[in-house]
Enzyme design. Structure first.
Site, PDB file in Angstrom:
ATOM      1  N   HIS A  71      -1.053  -0.630 -10.014  1.00  0.00           N
ATOM      2  CA  HIS A  71      -1.657  -1.585  -9.068  1.00  0.00           C
ATOM      3  C   HIS A  71      -1.992  -2.909  -9.780  1.00  0.00           C
ATOM      4  O   HIS A  71      -3.140  -3.339  -9.814  1.00  0.00           O
ATOM      5  CB  HIS A  71      -2.923  -0.976  -8.435  1.00  0.00           C
ATOM      6  CG  HIS A  71      -3.305  -1.639  -7.133  1.00  0.00           C
ATOM      7  ND1 HIS A  71      -3.653  -0.938  -6.001  1.00  0.00           N
ATOM      8  CD2 HIS A  71      -3.386  -2.944  -6.775  1.00  0.00           C
ATOM      9  CE1 HIS A  71      -3.939  -1.782  -5.026  1.00  0.00           C
ATOM     10  NE2 HIS A  71      -3.784  -3.014  -5.475  1.00  0.00           N
ATOM     11  N   ARG A  93       0.851  -1.185   0.000  1.00  0.00           N
ATOM     12  CA  ARG A  93       0.000   0.000   0.000  1.00  0.00           C
ATOM     13  C   ARG A  93       0.891   1.241   0.000  1.00  0.00           C
ATOM     14  O   ARG A  93       1.941   1.269   0.655  1.00  0.00           O
ATOM     15  CB  ARG A  93      -0.910   0.031   1.239  1.00  0.00           C
ATOM     16  CG  ARG A  93      -2.069  -0.968   1.207  1.00  0.00           C
ATOM     17  CD  ARG A  93      -3.069  -0.667   0.094  1.00  0.00           C
ATOM     18  NE  ARG A  93      -4.219  -1.566   0.069  1.00  0.00           N
ATOM     19  CZ  ARG A  93      -4.347  -2.645  -0.726  1.00  0.00           C
ATOM     20  NH1 ARG A  93      -3.389  -2.973  -1.570  1.00  0.00           N
ATOM     21  NH2 ARG A  93      -5.445  -3.357  -0.697  1.00  0.00           N
TER      22      ARG A  93
END
Ligand code: NDP
Ligand code: OXD
Length: 314
Positions: free
Chosen positions: A277, A229
């Site tokens: 991502h 993250r």
């Protein structure tokens, strides 16, 4: 009568339809429907919901809801949205996701190990220059987080001949991996690793963990891969460490704002590889099979799968 299982989501229509079809195919024993298709009189029969970026207000429609099954592995968002512990959260633990992440970790570790950023920059300048190549065994890779994804990734790196270190909150034993835990363990790993791979969850203890202090403790010239993250790494501290060349290169798949805005300077940074991502995309078919097993087992036995701890945040 099949248990009514709402699919509560904040996805676009195409993604939502594709998920619904995959979930229905995987779980013929469940009556899975979009939440909007569940009549008011049926709502108090619902004990379990499947969620993906759900609006908590939509879940409030089910007064007897006991747990939700997330379609994602990371839970920081759902924990923020559902702080009330009346409803338990089960996150996605899909063996295929572990394999996919391990593949990505190996791929991008090899990208750095084989100096791809250097040769890419040389090609742009038509430079023919060869650099020494250490063996994989001479390259130390430090994996932060030895959970479902970190452990499989560490094992894949070991199989590829790398010298692998790992760090977790509690002490872990991973075959072939030198493991550490605690603050002192983190410094010891940082000082030794040529490449640090981040596979930690975003929690109150890990947000901002990789700051100027951590980066300064890293081996000079080491590189960073963040597949976890964005908020675990302090962006300005990383930029300063890259600028001074203490950190050589960063491969970033995750950001505090996603999508990364088109005008963000990270896109053009020569020492940063930006990925959208994609290190471990959830596979609808395998994830749906895991979700189906979890929910069908619950209705057969009354046993809930392992739930997320609100205390640790993962
Ligand atoms: P797990 O919960 O299985 O593992 C988490 C690991 O981190 C554990 O080893 C845990 O330690 C360790 N950890 C947690 N807090 C700390 C801490 N404060 N200090 C040291 N170690 C800590 O998670 P997963 O492996 O399934 O996933 C990791 C993360 O990857 C997810 O939370 C998500 O954010 C991210 N992700 C990214 C994807 C992408 O495409 N980029 C795809 C999927 C997930 P311990 O073993 O002691 O519990
Ligand atoms: C996840 C992710 O958490 O894709 O599943 O990042």
């Amino acid at each position: 009568m099949k248990p009514i299982t709402p699919f509560v989501h904040g996805l676009n229509d195409a993604a939502a339809q594709a998920w619904l079809a995959a979930l229905r195919q995987a779980a013929p024993g469940l009556d899975i429907r979009f939440a909007t298709e569940i009549a008011p009189a049926e709502r108090d029969r619902v004990e379990v919901a499947i969620v993906a970026n759900a609006d908590p207000a939509d879940l409030a429609a089910f007064p007897r809801l006991k747990w939700v099954q997330s379609l994602w592995a990371g839970v920081e968002r759902i924990l923020r949205d559902m702080p009330d512990d009346a409803v338990q959260i089960v996150r996605l633990v899909d063996p295929q996701l572990g394999e996919t992440m391990a593949e990505a970790v190996l791929a991008w570790t090899l990208f750095l190990h084989r100096a791809m950023p250097v040769y890419g920059a040389q090609q742009a300048r038509r430079v023919w220059q060869q650099h020494d190549l250490p063996t994989a065994a001479e390259r130390r890779i430090g994996v932060l987080g030895l959970g479902h994804l970190g452990q499989k990734s560490a094992e894949r790196l070991v199989r590829n001949g790398f010298d692998v270190l790992g760090w977790s909150r509690t002490a872990r034993d991973v075959p072939g991996v030198t493991t550490f835990s605690g603050a002192e363990g983190l410094s010891r790993l940082a000082a030794q690793a040529d490449i640090v791979v981040v596979l930690l969850p975003s929690t109150p203890l890990t947000r901002g963990l990789l700051d100027a202090r951590f980066l300064a403790a890293m081996k000079p010239g080491a590189s960073l891969i963040n597949f976890a993250r964005g908020d675990i790494v302090v962006r300005d501290d990383l930029l300063a460490a890259l600028e001074s060349r203490h950190v050589d290169h960063a491969v970033l798949d995750v950001f505090t704002t996603e999508p990364l805005p088109a005008d963000d300077p990270l896109w053009d940074h020569r020492q940063i590889t930006v990925l959208p991502h994609i290190s471990a995309p959830t596979n609808r078919r395998t994830a749906s099979a895991v979700v189906a097993d979890n929910i069908e087992a619950y209705f057969a036995t009354g046993r809930m799968p392992a739930t997320v701890s609100r205390e640790t945040g993962y």
